[in-house]
Scaffold this motif. Structure first.
Motif, PDB file in Angstrom:
ATOM      1  N   SER A 185      64.279  25.949  47.576  1.00  0.00           N
ATOM      2  CA  SER A 185      65.452  26.388  46.826  1.00  0.00           C
ATOM      3  C   SER A 185      66.329  25.181  46.522  1.00  0.00           C
ATOM      4  CB  SER A 185      66.242  27.432  47.626  1.00  0.00           C
ATOM      5  OG  SER A 185      66.665  26.885  48.866  1.00  0.00           O
ATOM      6  N   PHE A 186      67.206  25.350  45.547  1.00  0.00           N
ATOM      7  CA  PHE A 186      68.059  24.244  45.101  1.00  0.00           C
ATOM      8  C   PHE A 186      69.530  24.645  45.187  1.00  0.00           C
ATOM      9  CE2 PHE A 186      63.929  23.866  43.115  1.00  0.00           C
ATOM     10  CZ  PHE A 186      63.599  22.546  43.389  1.00  0.00           C
ATOM     11  N   SER A 187      70.385  23.645  45.361  1.00  0.00           N
ATOM     12  CA  SER A 187      71.818  23.888  45.502  1.00  0.00           C
ATOM     13  C   SER A 187      72.603  22.908  44.637  1.00  0.00           C
ATOM     14  CB  SER A 187      72.240  23.730  46.966  1.00  0.00           C
ATOM     15  OG  SER A 187      73.650  23.740  47.084  1.00  0.00           O
ATOM     16  N   LYS A 188      73.558  23.429  43.885  1.00  0.00           N
ATOM     17  CA  LYS A 188      74.394  22.539  43.067  1.00  0.00           C
ATOM     18  C   LYS A 188      75.683  22.150  43.783  1.00  0.00           C
ATOM     19  CE  LYS A 188      76.983  26.002  40.390  1.00  0.00           C
ATOM     20  NZ  LYS A 188      77.347  26.423  39.028  1.00  0.00           N
ATOM     21  N   THR A 189      75.832  22.590  45.031  1.00  0.00           N
ATOM     22  CA  THR A 189      77.056  22.294  45.769  1.00  0.00           C
ATOM     23  C   THR A 189      76.842  21.425  46.996  1.00  0.00           C
ATOM     24  OG1 THR A 189      76.838  24.346  47.053  1.00  0.00           O
ATOM     25  CG2 THR A 189      78.133  24.455  45.023  1.00  0.00           C
ATOM     26  N   ASP A 190      75.581  21.303  47.459  1.00  0.00           N
ATOM     27  CA  ASP A 190      75.340  20.578  48.709  1.00  0.00           C
ATOM     28  C   ASP A 190      74.015  19.823  48.624  1.00  0.00           C
ATOM     29  OD1 ASP A 190      75.028  19.665  51.289  1.00  0.00           O
ATOM     30  OD2 ASP A 190      75.520  21.564  52.255  1.00  0.00           O
ATOM     31  N   PHE A 191      74.081  18.495  48.603  1.00  0.00           N
ATOM     32  CA  PHE A 191      72.858  17.693  48.550  1.00  0.00           C
ATOM     33  C   PHE A 191      71.955  17.982  49.750  1.00  0.00           C
ATOM     34  CE2 PHE A 191      75.520  14.604  45.977  1.00  0.00           C
ATOM     35  CZ  PHE A 191      74.856  14.842  44.784  1.00  0.00           C
ATOM     36  N   ASP A 192      72.552  18.294  50.891  1.00  0.00           N
ATOM     37  CA  ASP A 192      71.779  18.542  52.104  1.00  0.00           C
ATOM     38  C   ASP A 192      71.014  19.865  52.054  1.00  0.00           C
ATOM     39  OD1 ASP A 192      72.358  16.164  53.358  1.00  0.00           O
ATOM     40  OD2 ASP A 192      74.127  16.949  54.384  1.00  0.00           O
ATOM     41  N   GLN A 193      71.262  20.673  51.029  1.00  0.00           N
ATOM     42  CA  GLN A 193      70.531  21.917  50.869  1.00  0.00           C
ATOM     43  C   GLN A 193      69.769  21.973  49.550  1.00  0.00           C
ATOM     44  OE1 GLN A 193      72.904  25.430  51.623  1.00  0.00           O
ATOM     45  NE2 GLN A 193      73.952  24.478  53.334  1.00  0.00           N
ATOM     46  N   ASN A 194      69.790  20.872  48.829  1.00  0.00           N
ATOM     47  CA  ASN A 194      69.095  20.828  47.540  1.00  0.00           C
ATOM     48  C   ASN A 194      67.644  20.408  47.763  1.00  0.00           C
ATOM     49  OD1 ASN A 194      69.063  21.085  44.705  1.00  0.00           O
ATOM     50  ND2 ASN A 194      69.273  18.871  44.454  1.00  0.00           N
ATOM     51  N   GLY A 195      66.728  21.248  47.304  1.00  0.00           N
ATOM     52  CA  GLY A 195      65.319  20.976  47.557  1.00  0.00           C
ATOM     53  C   GLY A 195      64.950  21.254  48.994  1.00  0.00           C
ATOM     54  N   ALA A 196      65.425  22.382  49.515  1.00  0.00           N
ATOM     55  CA  ALA A 196      65.169  22.756  50.908  1.00  0.00           C
ATOM     56  C   ALA A 196      64.087  23.831  50.991  1.00  0.00           C
ATOM     57  CB  ALA A 196      66.448  23.274  51.560  1.00  0.00           C
ATOM     58  N   VAL A 197      63.332  23.818  52.086  1.00  0.00           N
ATOM     59  CA  VAL A 197      62.361  24.887  52.320  1.00  0.00           C
ATOM     60  C   VAL A 197      63.143  26.122  52.755  1.00  0.00           C
ATOM     61  CG1 VAL A 197      60.419  25.664  53.719  1.00  0.00           C
ATOM     62  CG2 VAL A 197      60.534  23.275  52.952  1.00  0.00           C
ATOM     63  N   SER A 198      63.052  27.179  51.960  1.00  0.00           N
ATOM     64  CA  SER A 198      63.829  28.383  52.242  1.00  0.00           C
ATOM     65  C   SER A 198      63.018  29.457  52.957  1.00  0.00           C
ATOM     66  CB  SER A 198      64.398  28.966  50.936  1.00  0.00           C
ATOM     67  OG  SER A 198      63.358  29.198  49.993  1.00  0.00           O
ATOM     68  N   ALA A 199      61.699  29.407  52.802  1.00  0.00           N
ATOM     69  CA  ALA A 199      60.852  30.416  53.449  1.00  0.00           C
ATOM     70  C   ALA A 199      59.406  29.941  53.414  1.00  0.00           C
ATOM     71  CB  ALA A 199      60.984  31.766  52.731  1.00  0.00           C
ATOM     72  N   ILE A 200      58.612  30.528  54.279  1.00  0.00           N
ATOM     73  CA  ILE A 200      57.160  30.244  54.309  1.00  0.00           C
ATOM     74  C   ILE A 200      56.431  31.571  54.401  1.00  0.00           C
ATOM     75  CG2 ILE A 200      55.272  29.058  55.462  1.00  0.00           C
ATOM     76  CD1 ILE A 200      57.345  27.202  56.742  1.00  0.00           C
ATOM     77  N   ALA A 201      55.536  31.803  53.468  1.00  0.00           N
ATOM     78  CA  ALA A 201      54.742  33.032  53.473  1.00  0.00           C
ATOM     79  C   ALA A 201      53.370  32.739  54.080  1.00  0.00           C
ATOM     80  CB  ALA A 201      54.585  33.572  52.061  1.00  0.00           C
ATOM     81  N   THR A 202      52.839  33.684  54.835  1.00  0.00           N
ATOM     82  CA  THR A 202      51.504  33.510  55.401  1.00  0.00           C
ATOM     83  C   THR A 202      50.483  33.539  54.271  1.00  0.00           C
ATOM     84  OG1 THR A 202      51.387  35.891  55.777  1.00  0.00           O
ATOM     85  CG2 THR A 202      52.084  34.509  57.624  1.00  0.00           C
ATOM     86  N   ALA A 203      49.476  32.686  54.371  1.00  0.00           N
ATOM     87  CA  ALA A 203      48.443  32.608  53.343  1.00  0.00           C
ATOM     88  C   ALA A 203      47.605  33.881  53.368  1.00  0.00           C
ATOM     89  CB  ALA A 203      47.576  31.385  53.556  1.00  0.00           C
ATOM     90  N   ARG A 204      47.246  34.347  52.190  1.00  0.00           N
ATOM     91  CA  ARG A 204      46.422  35.552  52.073  1.00  0.00           C
ATOM     92  C   ARG A 204      44.992  35.166  51.728  1.00  0.00           C
ATOM     93  NH1 ARG A 204      49.312  39.822  54.115  1.00  0.00           N
ATOM     94  NH2 ARG A 204      51.494  39.649  53.514  1.00  0.00           N
TER      95      ARG A 204
END
Length: 204
Positions: A185-204
Motif C-alpha cells: 500500500s502507499f501513503s501520501k502523508t508518511d514516507f515510513d508507510q509508503n510502499g509498505a507490505v499491508s497483507a500477505i495472502a496464502t498461496a493457492r
C-alpha cells in the motif's frame, strides 16, 4: 474518624456498568479471534526478498512510490514526466532546464493538489543514482507464518516496512515450498508507510 460514603447517582452507576460490560465483551471477542487463528500454530519467520523492481517504462525511477507520496495514480505522474527533459545519467541538469522540468511537472500535477513544496520534498526523498549502486530509502518488512502440521495456514505482518515499489516475494525457510502473495500500500502523508507490505495472502 468516621468515613463518609458518597453515593453515586443510580443512572451513573448503571451507565458505568454497561460501558464496563461492553468493553469486557469486546476484549473477549478480539482475544477469541486472535486465539482461534493462533491456537496450535507455530510461528515461523518470513523472508521477504526483492520488491524494488520498477516498470521498464520508468527507466529505474520508482514511479509507484513517487506517485503514492504525491497522492496521484502512477500513470498520471508518467504522463506529467513525459514533458520533462532529464539530464544525461551522471550529470546535473542545466539550472534553466531544471526549472523548466519542474514547471512542466507542476503544470500537470497542480490540478491534483500537488504543491511546489511537496514536489520538492518527494523528489528529494526518492532521488538516487543507480549507476553508483545507490537505492532510494527502504525499510524491510517483518512478519511470521502460522504453521500447523507442517502447513502454512496464515501470515501475520508485524512491520510493513517501506520503500517497496513492487510486491516482494515471500518464503518460509522452515517450511519448504511454502509461499505467499504480498500486497503493498502507499501513503501520501508518511514516507515510513509508503510502499509498505499491508497483507500477505496464502498461496493457492
Amino acid at each position: 474518624m468516621k468515613s463518609i460514603h458518597i453515593s453515586k447517582p443510580k443512572a451513573w452507576r448503571n451507565s458505568a456498568f454497561v460501558l464496563a460490560g461492553a468493553a469486557l465483551t469486546l476484549s473477549f471477542l478480539l482475544s477469541s479471534r486472535t486465539n482461534a487463528a493462533d491456537t496450535g500454530a507455530v510461528h515461523a519467520p518470513i523472508v521477504f526478498s526483492g520488491g524494488h523492481e520498477t516498470d521498464p517504462r520508468d527507466r529505474g525511477r520508482p514511479v509507484a512510490l513517487v506517485a503514492g507520496a504525491l497522492g496521484v495514480p502512477p500513470d498520471v505522474f508518467r504522463e506529467a514526466f513525459r514533458h520533462v527533459r532529464p539530464a544525461p545519467a551522471g550529470t546535473r541538469p542545466d539550472p534553466n532546464q531544471a526549472q523548466r522540468n519542474k514547471q512542466a511537472l507542476l503544470d500537470a500535477l497542480s490540478q491534483y493538489g500537488v504543491t511546489n513544496e511537496r514536489l520538492d520534498e518527494v523528489s528529494n526523498y526518492y532521488r538516487y543514482v543507480r549507476s553508483r549502486g545507490e537505492m532510494w530509502p527502504t525499510k524491510p518488512a517483518e512478519g511470521y507464518a502460522l504453521v500447523k502440521n507442517g502447513v502454512v495456514v496464515g501470515y501475520v505482518v508485524t512491520n510493513g516496512g517501506s520503500g517497496y515499489s513492487s510486491a516482494p516475494e515471500i518464503s518460509v525457510p522452515s517450511v519448504p515450498g511454502a509461499a505467499g502473495k504480498a500486497e503493498i500500500s502507499f501513503s501520501k502523508t508518511d514516507f515510513d508507510q509508503n510502499g509498505a507490505v499491508s497483507a500477505i495472502a496464502t498461496a493457492r
